[in-house]
Design a protein around this motif. Structure first.
Motif, mmCIF file in Angstrom:
data_model
loop_
_atom_site.group_PDB
_atom_site.id
_atom_site.type_symbol
_atom_site.label_atom_id
_atom_site.label_comp_id
_atom_site.label_asym_id
_atom_site.label_seq_id
_atom_site.Cartn_x
_atom_site.Cartn_y
_atom_site.Cartn_z
ATOM 1 N N ALA A 1 9.014 6.689 2.278
ATOM 2 C CA ALA A 1 8.467 7.980 2.711
ATOM 3 C C ALA A 1 8.937 9.067 1.749
ATOM 4 O O ALA A 1 10.068 9.041 1.272
ATOM 5 N N LYS A 2 8.061 10.003 1.452
ATOM 6 C CA LYS A 2 8.421 11.089 0.526
ATOM 7 C C LYS A 2 9.479 12.008 1.132
ATOM 8 O O LYS A 2 10.378 12.464 0.441
ATOM 9 N N THR A 3 9.372 12.285 2.434
ATOM 10 C CA THR A 3 10.352 13.121 3.135
ATOM 11 C C THR A 3 10.647 12.492 4.488
ATOM 12 O O THR A 3 9.721 12.166 5.235
ATOM 13 N N GLY B 1 -3.733 2.247 11.433
ATOM 14 C CA GLY B 1 -3.693 3.099 10.251
ATOM 15 C C GLY B 1 -2.274 3.467 9.848
ATOM 16 O O GLY B 1 -2.081 4.304 8.974
ATOM 17 N N LEU B 2 -1.279 2.842 10.440
ATOM 18 C CA LEU B 2 0.126 3.159 10.185
ATOM 19 C C LEU B 2 0.467 3.094 8.694
ATOM 20 O O LEU B 2 1.105 4.001 8.166
ATOM 21 N N ALA B 3 0.022 2.070 8.012
ATOM 22 C CA ALA B 3 0.353 1.913 6.590
ATOM 23 C C ALA B 3 -0.301 2.982 5.729
ATOM 24 O O ALA B 3 0.200 3.305 4.651
ATOM 25 N N ARG B 4 -1.419 3.545 6.178
ATOM 26 C CA ARG B 4 -2.137 4.555 5.390
ATOM 27 C C ARG B 4 -1.842 5.990 5.827
ATOM 28 O O ARG B 4 -2.275 6.934 5.187
ATOM 29 N N ALA B 5 -1.126 6.148 6.914
ATOM 30 C CA ALA B 5 -0.901 7.481 7.486
ATOM 31 C C ALA B 5 -0.072 8.361 6.553
ATOM 32 O O ALA B 5 0.869 7.896 5.917
ATOM 33 N N ARG B 6 -0.412 9.618 6.480
ATOM 34 C CA ARG B 6 0.336 10.587 5.671
ATOM 35 C C ARG B 6 1.481 11.193 6.474
ATOM 36 O O ARG B 6 2.441 11.705 5.908
ATOM 37 N N ILE B 7 1.356 11.163 7.815
ATOM 38 C CA ILE B 7 2.420 11.654 8.706
ATOM 39 C C ILE B 7 2.651 10.589 9.766
ATOM 40 O O ILE B 7 1.707 10.139 10.423
ATOM 41 N N GLY C 1 7.819 -5.407 10.555
ATOM 42 C CA GLY C 1 6.672 -4.649 11.049
ATOM 43 C C GLY C 1 5.855 -4.159 9.868
ATOM 44 O O GLY C 1 5.640 -4.889 8.903
ATOM 45 N N THR C 2 5.442 -2.903 9.911
ATOM 46 C CA THR C 2 4.655 -2.317 8.833
ATOM 47 C C THR C 2 5.554 -1.498 7.926
ATOM 48 O O THR C 2 6.392 -0.728 8.404
ATOM 49 N N ARG C 3 5.389 -1.656 6.639
ATOM 50 C CA ARG C 3 6.093 -0.823 5.668
ATOM 51 C C ARG C 3 5.217 0.397 5.417
ATOM 52 O O ARG C 3 4.022 0.266 5.187
ATOM 53 N N ILE C 4 5.828 1.556 5.495
ATOM 54 C CA ILE C 4 5.070 2.802 5.390
ATOM 55 C C ILE C 4 5.585 3.639 4.217
ATOM 56 O O ILE C 4 6.721 3.472 3.783
ATOM 57 N N SER C 5 4.741 4.514 3.729
ATOM 58 C CA SER C 5 5.176 5.481 2.716
ATOM 59 C C SER C 5 4.386 6.774 2.891
ATOM 60 O O SER C 5 3.635 7.176 2.018
ATOM 61 N N GLY D 1 0.812 -1.210 0.000
ATOM 62 C CA GLY D 1 0.000 0.000 0.000
ATOM 63 C C GLY D 1 0.846 1.260 0.000
ATOM 64 O O GLY D 1 1.844 1.337 0.709
ATOM 65 N N HIS D 2 0.513 2.217 -0.792
ATOM 66 C CA HIS D 2 1.200 3.507 -0.922
ATOM 67 C C HIS D 2 2.623 3.385 -1.444
ATOM 68 O O HIS D 2 3.393 4.321 -1.354
ATOM 69 N N ALA D 3 3.004 2.201 -1.986
ATOM 70 C CA ALA D 3 4.358 2.048 -2.517
ATOM 71 C C ALA D 3 4.524 2.853 -3.797
ATOM 72 O O ALA D 3 5.604 3.328 -4.099
#
Length: 186
Positions: free
Chosen positions: A148-150, A66-72, A122-126, A21-23
């Motif tokens: 992550a973008k930044t 909601g970690l995987a979907r979080a914007r921040i 764990g969870t992969r985030i972006s 998700g969000h990759a």
């Protein structure tokens, strides 16, 4: 964790691919009506399964699913100093509309629940922004947050892998930086 890449050609159908998700950013297909859905039945029986769900446990409290979907994401590592060192991160996450994520060492020590863990196991985030407070940045953690973008790293160690790979870095104590950020936002 992005360290191995595989190139393959799929000659059979149906082909099934998954993407975290969000990759990648979703784009509208050039001709969305051209895709056709075909029903498929796998014909798997319970006897074919080697694993079964034994039970499902609800999260105790403070669910950050909601970690995987979080914007921040406000990431926190060993620099928190103990289970009582997360109040500033919790407040910043709430103030910015984000969630808290933690490093593996934090969950291993029992300071925070596993479902908050960012990383390969764990969870992969972006998210749009990932703050990494007191996180050294082991390869497994980096595998989970590198999309992550930044990335903004806050650490006392200027040579920590997270600091050297981040887009921006603040060298200092995470608690002092969190306090200053919260004061500036109030």
């Amino acid at each position: 964790g992005g360290t191995v890449l595989e190139r393959m050609r799929l000659d059979a159908t149906p082909a099934v691919l998954t993407v975290a998700g969000h990759a990648i950013e979703a784009e509208l297909a050039a001709n969305p009506g051209a895709a056709k859905r075909r029903p498929f039945t796998a014909g798997i029986t319970p006897a074919d399964l080697r694993a079964q769900v034994a039970r499902i446990d609800a999260h105790a409290s403070g669910d950050s699913s909601g970690l995987a979907r979080a914007r921040i994401v406000i990431g926190v590592g060993r620099g928190a100093g103990g289970p009582d060192g997360f109040s500033g991160a919790d407040r910043l996450a709430k103030r910015l509309g984000g969630v808290v994520g933690v490093s593996r060492v934090v969950t291993s020590m029992g300071w925070r629940p596993h479902y908050e863990q960012v990383g390969q196991s764990g969870t992969r985030i972006s998210p749009d922004v990932y703050f990494a407070f007191g996180i050294s940045g082991a390869a497994q953690h980096w595998a989970g947050c590198s999309s992550a973008k930044t990335i903004i790293a806050i650490n006392t160690d200027a040579e920590a892998p997270m600091v050297t790979k981040a887009d921006y870095a603040v060298i200092g104590d995470m608690h002092e930086v969190l306090s200053a950020l919260l004061d500036a936002l109030d």
